[in-house]
Design a protein around this motif. Structure first.
Motif, PDB file in Angstrom:
ATOM      1  N   MET A  55       0.854  -1.195   0.000  1.00 43.35           N
ATOM      2  CA  MET A  55       0.000   0.000   0.000  1.00 43.35           C
ATOM      3  C   MET A  55       0.888   1.244   0.000  1.00 43.35           C
ATOM      4  O   MET A  55       1.915   1.278   0.676  1.00 43.35           O
ATOM      5  CB  MET A  55      -0.903  -0.008   1.229  1.00 43.35           C
ATOM      6  N   THR A  56       0.479   2.269  -0.761  1.00 48.12           N
ATOM      7  CA  THR A  56       1.263   3.498  -0.870  1.00 48.12           C
ATOM      8  C   THR A  56       0.627   4.604  -0.054  1.00 48.12           C
ATOM      9  O   THR A  56      -0.590   4.820  -0.111  1.00 48.12           O
ATOM     10  CB  THR A  56       1.367   3.937  -2.339  1.00 48.12           C
ATOM     11  N   GLU A  57       1.437   5.319   0.704  1.00 44.79           N
ATOM     12  CA  GLU A  57       0.976   6.435   1.532  1.00 44.79           C
ATOM     13  C   GLU A  57       1.543   7.731   0.967  1.00 44.79           C
ATOM     14  O   GLU A  57       2.700   7.787   0.544  1.00 44.79           O
ATOM     15  CB  GLU A  57       1.450   6.239   2.970  1.00 44.79           C
ATOM     16  N   LEU A  58       0.731   8.798   0.949  1.00 42.16           N
ATOM     17  CA  LEU A  58       1.196  10.106   0.519  1.00 42.16           C
ATOM     18  C   LEU A  58       1.535  10.938   1.739  1.00 42.16           C
ATOM     19  O   LEU A  58       0.726  11.085   2.655  1.00 42.16           O
ATOM     20  CB  LEU A  58       0.122  10.815  -0.316  1.00 42.16           C
ATOM     21  N   GLU A 109       9.440  34.461  -4.784  1.00 43.43           N
ATOM     22  CA  GLU A 109       8.525  34.611  -5.922  1.00 43.43           C
ATOM     23  C   GLU A 109       7.685  33.375  -6.194  1.00 43.43           C
ATOM     24  O   GLU A 109       6.808  33.382  -7.047  1.00 43.43           O
ATOM     25  CB  GLU A 109       9.302  34.962  -7.195  1.00 43.43           C
ATOM     26  N   ARG A 110       7.952  32.268  -5.463  1.00 44.04           N
ATOM     27  CA  ARG A 110       7.224  31.024  -5.690  1.00 44.04           C
ATOM     28  C   ARG A 110       6.865  30.361  -4.361  1.00 44.04           C
ATOM     29  O   ARG A 110       7.668  30.342  -3.426  1.00 44.04           O
ATOM     30  CB  ARG A 110       8.065  30.030  -6.505  1.00 44.04           C
ATOM     31  N   ILE A 111       5.657  29.814  -4.294  1.00 47.10           N
ATOM     32  CA  ILE A 111       5.265  28.892  -3.230  1.00 47.10           C
ATOM     33  C   ILE A 111       5.531  27.489  -3.756  1.00 47.10           C
ATOM     34  O   ILE A 111       5.171  27.174  -4.901  1.00 47.10           O
ATOM     35  CB  ILE A 111       3.771  29.030  -2.898  1.00 47.10           C
ATOM     36  N   ARG A 112       6.164  26.638  -2.952  1.00 46.94           N
ATOM     37  CA  ARG A 112       6.444  25.260  -3.372  1.00 46.94           C
ATOM     38  C   ARG A 112       5.979  24.307  -2.282  1.00 46.94           C
ATOM     39  O   ARG A 112       6.326  24.465  -1.111  1.00 46.94           O
ATOM     40  CB  ARG A 112       7.945  25.074  -3.652  1.00 46.94           C
ATOM     41  N   ARG A 113       5.184  23.321  -2.676  1.00 47.73           N
ATOM     42  CA  ARG A 113       4.683  22.309  -1.759  1.00 47.73           C
ATOM     43  C   ARG A 113       5.002  20.930  -2.331  1.00 47.73           C
ATOM     44  O   ARG A 113       4.599  20.615  -3.453  1.00 47.73           O
ATOM     45  CB  ARG A 113       3.169  22.449  -1.564  1.00 47.73           C
ATOM     46  N   ALA A 114       5.709  20.112  -1.584  1.00 49.79           N
ATOM     47  CA  ALA A 114       6.150  18.804  -2.066  1.00 49.79           C
ATOM     48  C   ALA A 114       5.424  17.682  -1.342  1.00 49.79           C
ATOM     49  O   ALA A 114       5.150  17.761  -0.140  1.00 49.79           O
ATOM     50  CB  ALA A 114       7.656  18.655  -1.878  1.00 49.79           C
ATOM     51  N   VAL A 115       5.119  16.604  -2.091  1.00 52.20           N
ATOM     52  CA  VAL A 115       4.474  15.413  -1.544  1.00 52.20           C
ATOM     53  C   VAL A 115       5.221  14.194  -2.073  1.00 52.20           C
ATOM     54  O   VAL A 115       5.631  14.163  -3.241  1.00 52.20           O
ATOM     55  CB  VAL A 115       2.985  15.335  -1.957  1.00 52.20           C
ATOM     56  N   ALA A 116       5.417  13.194  -1.224  1.00 46.93           N
ATOM     57  CA  ALA A 116       6.054  11.938  -1.619  1.00 46.93           C
ATOM     58  C   ALA A 116       5.064  10.796  -1.506  1.00 46.93           C
ATOM     59  O   ALA A 116       4.207  10.785  -0.617  1.00 46.93           O
ATOM     60  CB  ALA A 116       7.271  11.659  -0.741  1.00 46.93           C
ATOM     61  N   ALA A 117       5.179   9.847  -2.420  1.00 49.63           N
ATOM     62  CA  ALA A 117       4.430   8.591  -2.318  1.00 49.63           C
ATOM     63  C   ALA A 117       5.378   7.545  -1.738  1.00 49.63           C
ATOM     64  O   ALA A 117       6.436   7.269  -2.323  1.00 49.63           O
ATOM     65  CB  ALA A 117       3.924   8.159  -3.687  1.00 49.63           C
ATOM     66  N   VAL A 118       5.047   6.974  -0.590  1.00 52.07           N
ATOM     67  CA  VAL A 118       5.923   6.042   0.120  1.00 52.07           C
ATOM     68  C   VAL A 118       5.262   4.674   0.170  1.00 52.07           C
ATOM     69  O   VAL A 118       4.118   4.534   0.617  1.00 52.07           O
ATOM     70  CB  VAL A 118       6.232   6.544   1.543  1.00 52.07           C
ATOM     71  N   ALA A 119       5.979   3.649  -0.326  1.00 52.09           N
ATOM     72  CA  ALA A 119       5.467   2.279  -0.332  1.00 52.09           C
ATOM     73  C   ALA A 119       5.493   1.691   1.068  1.00 52.09           C
ATOM     74  O   ALA A 119       6.086   2.265   2.006  1.00 52.09           O
ATOM     75  CB  ALA A 119       6.291   1.423  -1.290  1.00 52.09           C
ATOM     76  N   ASP A 173       7.181  -0.607   2.311  1.00 49.76           N
ATOM     77  CA  ASP A 173       8.512  -0.900   2.840  1.00 49.76           C
ATOM     78  C   ASP A 173       9.309   0.361   3.151  1.00 49.76           C
ATOM     79  O   ASP A 173      10.491   0.286   3.486  1.00 49.76           O
ATOM     80  CB  ASP A 173       9.290  -1.777   1.857  1.00 49.76           C
ATOM     81  N   GLY A 174       8.664   1.523   3.040  1.00 50.50           N
ATOM     82  CA  GLY A 174       9.335   2.780   3.349  1.00 50.50           C
ATOM     83  C   GLY A 174      10.030   3.427   2.171  1.00 50.50           C
ATOM     84  O   GLY A 174      10.585   4.525   2.307  1.00 50.50           O
ATOM     85  N   GLN A 175      10.014   2.809   1.005  1.00 52.14           N
ATOM     86  CA  GLN A 175      10.689   3.371  -0.170  1.00 52.14           C
ATOM     87  C   GLN A 175       9.832   4.472  -0.804  1.00 52.14           C
ATOM     88  O   GLN A 175       8.628   4.301  -0.988  1.00 52.14           O
ATOM     89  CB  GLN A 175      10.935   2.269  -1.206  1.00 52.14           C
ATOM     90  N   VAL A 176      10.478   5.587  -1.136  1.00 50.13           N
ATOM     91  CA  VAL A 176       9.794   6.655  -1.863  1.00 50.13           C
ATOM     92  C   VAL A 176       9.685   6.230  -3.323  1.00 50.13           C
ATOM     93  O   VAL A 176      10.693   5.990  -3.989  1.00 50.13           O
ATOM     94  CB  VAL A 176      10.535   7.994  -1.734  1.00 50.13           C
ATOM     95  N   VAL A 177       8.460   6.137  -3.815  1.00 46.98           N
ATOM     96  CA  VAL A 177       8.240   5.618  -5.170  1.00 46.98           C
ATOM     97  C   VAL A 177       7.653   6.668  -6.110  1.00 46.98           C
ATOM     98  O   VAL A 177       7.562   6.433  -7.323  1.00 46.98           O
ATOM     99  CB  VAL A 177       7.335   4.374  -5.144  1.00 46.98           C
ATOM    100  N   GLY A 178       7.263   7.811  -5.578  1.00 49.96           N
ATOM    101  CA  GLY A 178       6.710   8.877  -6.409  1.00 49.96           C
ATOM    102  C   GLY A 178       6.920  10.218  -5.750  1.00 49.96           C
ATOM    103  O   GLY A 178       7.076  10.307  -4.522  1.00 49.96           O
ATOM    104  N   ALA A 179       6.933  11.275  -6.553  1.00 49.01           N
ATOM    105  CA  ALA A 179       7.214  12.612  -6.031  1.00 49.01           C
ATOM    106  C   ALA A 179       6.460  13.640  -6.853  1.00 49.01           C
ATOM    107  O   ALA A 179       6.381  13.540  -8.082  1.00 49.01           O
ATOM    108  CB  ALA A 179       8.715  12.886  -6.094  1.00 49.01           C
TER     109      ALA A 179
END
Length: 329
Positions: free
Chosen positions: A1-4, A53-63, A65-71
C-alpha cells in the motif's frame, strides 16, 4: 500500500525522505533520456525553495517498505499569475503503471485548490514525438494540449564560430557570473516582455512582475544553486538601452552541460541579426570560460520559427518533444 506524505520544509541535509524524493525525479529522468538526462540536484531545489517569488509544496508517495516511489511538487507564483500553478510529478520507473501518479496528481490538485488557484499549467518532455506515456496520462486526467515545443541540443565541439554580423546601431556585451548594476532596470524590463512576447499558444500567462531587485535575486540564486552563468545583452547605441538578452547556466552537478535560459529581442528591434549575434557571443564566452562544457540544451515553442532558425544556424539538433498542458479545476 502506498501512503502520501508531505515533504515540507525541504531540507536535503537533514531529511532522508527529501533526498529519496529528489532521486525519484532523477531516476525517472534517466530512464527516459539515458545520457541525455538533465536531472536537478538537491542543492538546486533547496535554493529554489527559498525564492519568495514562488510557493512550493512537495508530496512523496511512500510504499509499505518505506521506499519513496513517487514525487510531486506544486509551484505557484506569488507576484503575478495568481490564478494558476504548476506541478512537477515523477514516478520511479520500477513503480509506474500502479496508480501512484494518479494519486499524486489528485493530491497536487487538492493543494492547488487550497492555494486558491483554479488553473493548472505544466509541461512534459519526451524523446518520442508522440509525447510518450506522459501524453496518455495527461489526457486521461483531463488535461488539454496548450502548446507544442522542441528540445534541441548542440554539441559544442561541432559548433563553428563564425561571424554573426550585427547592425552597427547595436552592440553586444557579455558578462560571466555577475551582472553590472546599471543593467538591472533594463534587464527587468526584458524579463517582463519575455513573459508575454514569447509564443504562448493556448497557455494562459499574464505579464510577470519584474524589477531590478528581482533580477538581482534571480542571478544571486543561480550562484547559490551552484550554477555559473553567462549573460549577453544587445545595446542600442543611440539610446544606450538594452533591447535583447540571452543567458546560459552551467550547474555544478552537471558541469559538462549548459542550459539555455531565456532569449529575447524586443519586437521593435527585431530584423537586425541580434538573436544570432547574442547566442553566438554567449557560446563563444562559454567555450572560452568553461571549456569542460560539451553540450548545450535549449527548449523552444515549435511555432517560434525565427528562434528555431537561429538554433539551426548554430548547429542545434532536435532531440525531444515538449507538450504544454493545462486544466481548469
Amino acid at each position: 500500500m502506498t501512503e502520501l506524505i508531505d515533504v515540507d520544509p525541504l531540507d536535503p541535509l537533514q531529511d532522508s525522505v527529501f533526498r529519496d524524493w529528489i532521486e525519484v525525479h532523477a531516476a525517472a529522468e534517466r530512464a527516459l533520456w539515458g545520457d541525455r538526462a538533465t536531472p536537478w540536484s538537491a542543492e538546486e531545489i533547496r535554493e529554489l525553495q527559498r525564492a519568495p517569488e514562488r510557493i512550493r509544496r512537495a508530496v512523496a508517495a511512500v510504499a509499505g517498505d518505506g521506499q519513496v516511489v513517487g514525487a510531486v511538487q506544486v509551484i505557484a507564483a506569488t507576484r503575478d499569475n495568481l490564478d494558476s500553478a504548476n506541478c512537477w510529478l515523477s514516478v520511479h520507473p520500477d513503480h509506474q503503471h500502479r496508480g501512484v501518479g494518479s494519486a499524486l496528481l489528485a493530491r497536487a490538485e487538492e493543494v492547488i485548490r487550497g492555494l486558491g488557484r483554479s488553473l493548472v499549467q505544466d509541461w512534459s518532455v519526451s524523446p518520442e514525438e508522440s509525447g510518450g506515456p506522459a501524453t496518455a496520462f495527461a489526457l486521461k486526467h483531463g488535461y488539454a494540449v496548450a502548446q507544442r515545443g522542441l528540445r534541441s541540443d548542440l554539441t559544442l565541439a561541432q559548433w563553428r564560430d563564425e561571424d554573426a554580423p550585427v547592425d552597427p546601431a547595436y552592440r553586444v556585451e557579455t558578462t560571466l557570473d555577475t551582472v553590472p548594476e546599471e543593467w538591472l532596470e533594463d534587464r527587468a524590463h526584458l524579463s517582463r516582455r519575455m513573459s508575454t512576447d514569447a509564443p504562448l499558444g493556448d497557455t494562459e500567462y499574464e505579464e510577470e512582475d519584474w524589477d531590478a531587485e528581482r533580477v538581482r535575486r534571480y542571478y544571486a540564486r543561480m550562484t547559490a544553486m551552484g550554477r555559473r552563468f553567462l549573460l549577453s545583452v544587445a545595446r542600442e547605441v543611440s539610446s544606450g538601452r538594452l533591447v535583447g538578452y540571452t543567458d546560459l547556466a552551467v550547474p555544478e552537478s552537471t558541469p559538462d552541460r549548459a542550459y539555455q535560459q531565456d532569449t529575447l529581442v524586443l519586437r521593435e528591434h527585431r530584423g537586425h541579426g541580434l538573436g544570432l549575434a547574442l547566442k553566438a557571443a554567449n557560446l563563444r564566452a562559454l567555450r572560452g570560460g568553461m571549456p569542460q562544457v560539451r553540450t548545450v540544451t535549449t527548449f523552444n515553442a515549435a511555432s517560434n520559427e525565427p528562434m528555431l532558425r537561429v538554433n539551426r544556424a548554430l548547429g542545434f539538433a532536435v532531440v525531444g518533444y515538449v507538450t504544454e498542458w493545462k486544466k481548469r479545476l
